[in-house]
Design a protein around this motif. Structure first.
Motif, PDB file in Angstrom:
ATOM      1  N   UNK A  36      49.560  56.670  -8.382  1.00 49.28           N
ATOM      2  CA  UNK A  36      48.840  55.469  -8.156  1.00 49.28           C
ATOM      3  C   UNK A  36      47.512  55.980  -7.672  1.00 49.28           C
ATOM      4  N   UNK A  37      46.105  55.325  -8.133  1.00 47.49           N
ATOM      5  CA  UNK A  37      44.994  56.018  -7.490  1.00 47.49           C
ATOM      6  C   UNK A  37      44.925  55.512  -6.002  1.00 47.49           C
ATOM      7  N   UNK A  38      43.987  56.328  -5.306  1.00 49.96           N
ATOM      8  CA  UNK A  38      43.525  55.916  -4.185  1.00 49.96           C
ATOM      9  C   UNK A  38      42.449  55.238  -4.005  1.00 49.96           C
ATOM     10  N   UNK A  39      42.333  54.043  -3.362  1.00 47.94           N
ATOM     11  CA  UNK A  39      41.403  53.348  -2.824  1.00 47.94           C
ATOM     12  C   UNK A  39      41.040  52.910  -1.271  1.00 47.94           C
ATOM     13  N   UNK A  40      39.714  52.577  -1.225  1.00 48.80           N
ATOM     14  CA  UNK A  40      39.427  52.281   0.244  1.00 48.80           C
ATOM     15  C   UNK A  40      39.004  50.749   0.221  1.00 48.80           C
ATOM     16  N   UNK A  41      39.765  50.076   0.955  1.00 45.39           N
ATOM     17  CA  UNK A  41      39.800  48.668   1.380  1.00 45.39           C
ATOM     18  C   UNK A  41      38.990  48.630   2.679  1.00 45.39           C
ATOM     19  N   UNK A  42      38.375  47.155   3.214  1.00 41.49           N
ATOM     20  CA  UNK A  42      37.814  46.932   4.578  1.00 41.49           C
ATOM     21  C   UNK A  42      38.776  47.389   5.481  1.00 41.49           C
ATOM     22  N   UNK A  43      38.653  47.961   6.215  1.00 41.16           N
ATOM     23  CA  UNK A  43      39.577  48.352   7.581  1.00 41.16           C
ATOM     24  C   UNK A  43      40.465  49.374   7.386  1.00 41.16           C
ATOM     25  N   UNK A  44      40.532  49.595   6.127  1.00 51.93           N
ATOM     26  CA  UNK A  44      42.063  50.570   5.739  1.00 51.93           C
ATOM     27  C   UNK A  44      41.323  52.000   5.216  1.00 51.93           C
ATOM     28  N   UNK A  45      42.292  52.909   5.481  1.00 52.73           N
ATOM     29  CA  UNK A  45      41.980  54.233   4.863  1.00 52.73           C
ATOM     30  C   UNK A  45      42.276  54.321   3.357  1.00 52.73           C
ATOM     31  N   UNK A  46      42.247  55.561   2.664  1.00 51.65           N
ATOM     32  CA  UNK A  46      42.681  55.572   1.208  1.00 51.65           C
ATOM     33  C   UNK A  46      43.902  55.410   1.277  1.00 51.65           C
ATOM     34  N   UNK A  47      44.344  54.259   0.448  1.00 55.81           N
ATOM     35  CA  UNK A  47      45.500  53.889   0.084  1.00 55.81           C
ATOM     36  C   UNK A  47      46.080  53.737  -1.359  1.00 55.81           C
ATOM     37  N   UNK A  81      46.082  34.656  -4.336  1.00 56.04           N
ATOM     38  CA  UNK A  81      44.733  35.430  -4.510  1.00 56.04           C
ATOM     39  C   UNK A  81      43.616  34.969  -3.519  1.00 56.04           C
ATOM     40  N   UNK A  82      43.693  33.613  -3.066  1.00 48.39           N
ATOM     41  CA  UNK A  82      42.677  33.291  -2.126  1.00 48.39           C
ATOM     42  C   UNK A  82      42.866  33.585  -0.834  1.00 48.39           C
ATOM     43  N   UNK A  83      42.553  34.819  -0.500  1.00 49.48           N
ATOM     44  CA  UNK A  83      43.158  35.377   1.037  1.00 49.48           C
ATOM     45  C   UNK A  83      41.726  35.227   1.582  1.00 49.48           C
ATOM     46  N   UNK A  84      42.082  35.236   3.087  1.00 52.27           N
ATOM     47  CA  UNK A  84      41.170  35.256   4.002  1.00 52.27           C
ATOM     48  C   UNK A  84      40.146  36.357   4.385  1.00 52.27           C
ATOM     49  N   UNK A  85      38.860  36.212   3.862  1.00 53.98           N
ATOM     50  CA  UNK A  85      37.888  37.143   4.178  1.00 53.98           C
ATOM     51  C   UNK A  85      36.896  37.104   5.409  1.00 53.98           C
ATOM     52  N   UNK A  86      37.022  35.722   5.849  1.00 53.26           N
ATOM     53  CA  UNK A  86      36.072  35.850   6.819  1.00 53.26           C
ATOM     54  C   UNK A  86      36.688  34.655   7.980  1.00 53.26           C
ATOM     55  N   UNK A  87      36.694  35.031   9.022  1.00 57.06           N
ATOM     56  CA  UNK A  87      37.291  34.108  10.307  1.00 57.06           C
ATOM     57  C   UNK A  87      36.509  33.980  11.155  1.00 57.06           C
TER      58      UNK A  87
ATOM     59  N   UNK B  32      34.212  37.188  12.042  1.00 61.40           N
ATOM     60  CA  UNK B  32      34.607  38.317  11.591  1.00 61.40           C
ATOM     61  C   UNK B  32      34.803  38.250  10.131  1.00 61.40           C
ATOM     62  N   UNK B  33      34.045  39.155   9.230  1.00 58.83           N
ATOM     63  CA  UNK B  33      34.104  39.158   7.964  1.00 58.83           C
ATOM     64  C   UNK B  33      34.328  40.529   6.982  1.00 58.83           C
ATOM     65  N   UNK B  34      34.909  40.435   5.890  1.00 61.82           N
ATOM     66  CA  UNK B  34      35.147  41.595   5.070  1.00 61.82           C
ATOM     67  C   UNK B  34      34.599  41.275   3.811  1.00 61.82           C
ATOM     68  N   UNK B  35      34.282  42.163   2.904  1.00 64.42           N
ATOM     69  CA  UNK B  35      33.984  42.259   1.585  1.00 64.42           C
ATOM     70  C   UNK B  35      35.058  42.814   0.876  1.00 64.42           C
TER      71      UNK B  35
END
Lengths: 397, 117
Positions: A36-47, A81-87, B32-35
């Motif tokens: 599986x390819x590695x990828x970096x998402x916000x707050x996360x390391x390469x998973x 898929x409509x996940x929170x990205x801003x709180x 707090x927000x992410x892209x």
């Protein structure tokens, strides 16, 4: 090997933006995971990337050499898929309503100030962890063993919050909804429920910290439900609404999805449909060999350490046995630091291959109420509750 | 990759909640927000690919398809019908067989199913 490399290269070509981080170690197990390819998402390391929308990211297995799984390495799994990205914490509230005497609307600050702060370490594990090991294969997120982690959670007791709202007589269930939403109206919103007796359990928590830090957005910022000992499908992320019900909850994600065969083994013959099903709940007992890695070469005549982890659904681990002869004889292992009945424990033993050739190493955990692991996988149509005794092979050279 | 990491680091350099809690009036310091990264997926060329792309990608990444372990056409039919019946995928009746045939032909037995996108 060439196919693995091709997969990664092909993927890079497609996206042009994803990491092909140099292999973290040299263990064959990690190379396998690297399919599986590695990828970096916000707050996360390469998973390890399963899917990007909604995100499903798997923890590379080398992180399990550590007793506690770092926040940035914990797996990610969203359903719709409509996940929170801003709180906005200025307007965010945890609402407690339904069949209660006093509905609550709590800011994060109020949640922290008003309720006793509790903390414990608990394994979080996706119901489908190990799904890609089932035979025949089943549809869904094709997780290896990386949809789990051992995390120290801090937050408020769910029971205290429910009691502050005051359950009315005749309450039977509690529903939990988060900030995520469906991409179309026809897709059922992700809502889970617990019977009221479970919800009032002493240890359930509305967690606002993981390992002493705020939750990463993708792991449920600002708060998530923690149901220790139960599969993570109940650990609703970005929890926003707790609703007490006076009748059983009938939502899709309880009534149709996340169900297992309603029989003692929670299993059916491979490929068969269960006659009756029931919602998945408490985790079974399992163990994993972390080192040596599957396929690794080890020196003949020299003692090496075999190390792994084990956990169960809230009953700790009594012992972990290891076999180096395909299951004929077993030796006891030394258990590491005990972080409580919900945490995983590391185990270690010494082993010396006496001759050259292939050895099969197996590990089998038993919890404090005698629940252990089967030697054959217990198949079910959802690909849930994988806990077959692990077998790896090593080459003594 | 380093560039992506840097980009995400910049995106993450938004107000941390610890700071945010100073103000609960709703101004920007409480946000707090992410892209999320965009991860495009291109399916194998073949008849039906356009339909698959049109309908399946409404709700989820096309990466779910190569992730699966090379199911038979019959198994794919079950999955497509579930998407229509349970989740309301707006696939016209006459297009469903074309989608199923594409999936069974190009992501059928022999596909890896280990990697994802």
């Amino acid at each position: 090997m060439s196919r693995k490399n091709f997969t990664r290269r092909d993927f890079l070509k497609t996206t042009g933006m994803v990491s092909a981080m140099a292999a973290v170690g040299t263990l064959p197990m990690e190379l396998l995971a690297a399919e599986k390819p590695l990828i970096t998402f916000p707050d996360k390391t390469e998973l390890l990337l399963l899917t990007s929308r909604p995100p499903q990211l798997e923890t590379p297995i080398h992180y399990f050499r550590e007793l506690i799984t770092p926040n940035e390495a914990l797996f990610v799994r969203w359903h719709i898929s409509d996940i929170p990205t801003r709180v906005d914490l200025g307007t965010w509230r945890l609402n407690v309503g339904g069949h209660v005497k006093q509905p609550l609307s709590l800011s994060l600050r109020e949640l922290k100030a008003r309720f006793e702060k509790i903390s414990y370490t608990a394994v979080i594990q996706c119901s489908g962890n190990g799904r890609n090991l089932f035979d025949p294969r089943v549809p869904g997120g094709q997780w290896g063993n990386g949809a789990m982690g051992n995390v120290t959670w801090t937050g408020a007791r769910l029971k205290d919050i429910l009691q502050a709202a005051g359950l009315k007589a005749g309450s039977v269930a509690v529903g939990f909804n988060g900030l995520d939403g469906p991409p179309m109206k026809t897709v059922p919103d992700f809502v889970k429920s617990l019977p009221v007796d479970e919800a009032l359990g002493e240890d359930l928590m509305v967690a606002y910290e993981m390992n002493g830090q705020r939750l990463p957005m993708l792991n449920g910022f600002p708060v998530r439900l923690v149901v220790p000992g139960w599969y993570a499908t109940y650990w609703v992320k970005s929890l926003s609404d707790i609703t007490v019900l006076d009748k059983p909850f009938e939502g899709f994600w309880m009534k149709t999805a996340y169900r297992i065969p309603d029989n003692p083994c929670a299993c059916v013959p491979p490929g068969a449909k269960p006659a009756k099903s029931t919602p998945i709940s408490r985790m079974n007992t399992r163990s994993l060999i972390i080192t040596p890695g599957d396929g690794e070469k080890v020196p003949v005549g020299k003692e090496i350490e075999v190390m792994g982890l084990a956990f169960s659904g809230g009953y700790g681990i009594k012992d972990v046995l290891v076999s180096a002869d395909g299951g004929r004889t077993w030796v006891e292992t030394r258990l590491g630091k005990d972080l409580g009945k919900y945490a995983w424990v590391q185990w270690r033993c010494r082993w010396r291959p006496t001759k050259t050739g292939t050895f099969t190493l197996m590990a089998r955990a038993t919890n404090t109420i005698g629940e252990s692991q089967p030697s054959e996988s217990l198949w079910n149509p959802g690909g849930y509750r994988w806990n077959k005794i692990e077998r790896i092979t090593v080459q003594a050279v | 990759m380093k560039r992506l990491g840097l980009l995400l680091t910049v995106l993450l350099a938004l107000p941390a909640p610890a700071l945010a809690q100073r103000n609960e009036k709703g101004d920007s310091s409480t946000v707090y927000a992410i892209n999320l990264p965009d991860v495009p997926v291109t399916l194998k060329e073949g008849a039906g690919r356009e339909l698959v792309t049109r309908y399946c990608a409404i709700c989820h990444t096309l990466g779910y398809i190569p992730l699966q372990p090379g199911f038979s056409q019959q198994k794919w039919a079950g999955i497509v019908h579930k998407m229509m019946r349970v989740y309301g995928a707006p696939v016209p009746k006459e297009d469903a067989p074309k989608i199923i045939e594409y999936l069974g032909s190009y992501y059928g037995p022999g596909s890896s199913g280990k990697g994802g996108q």
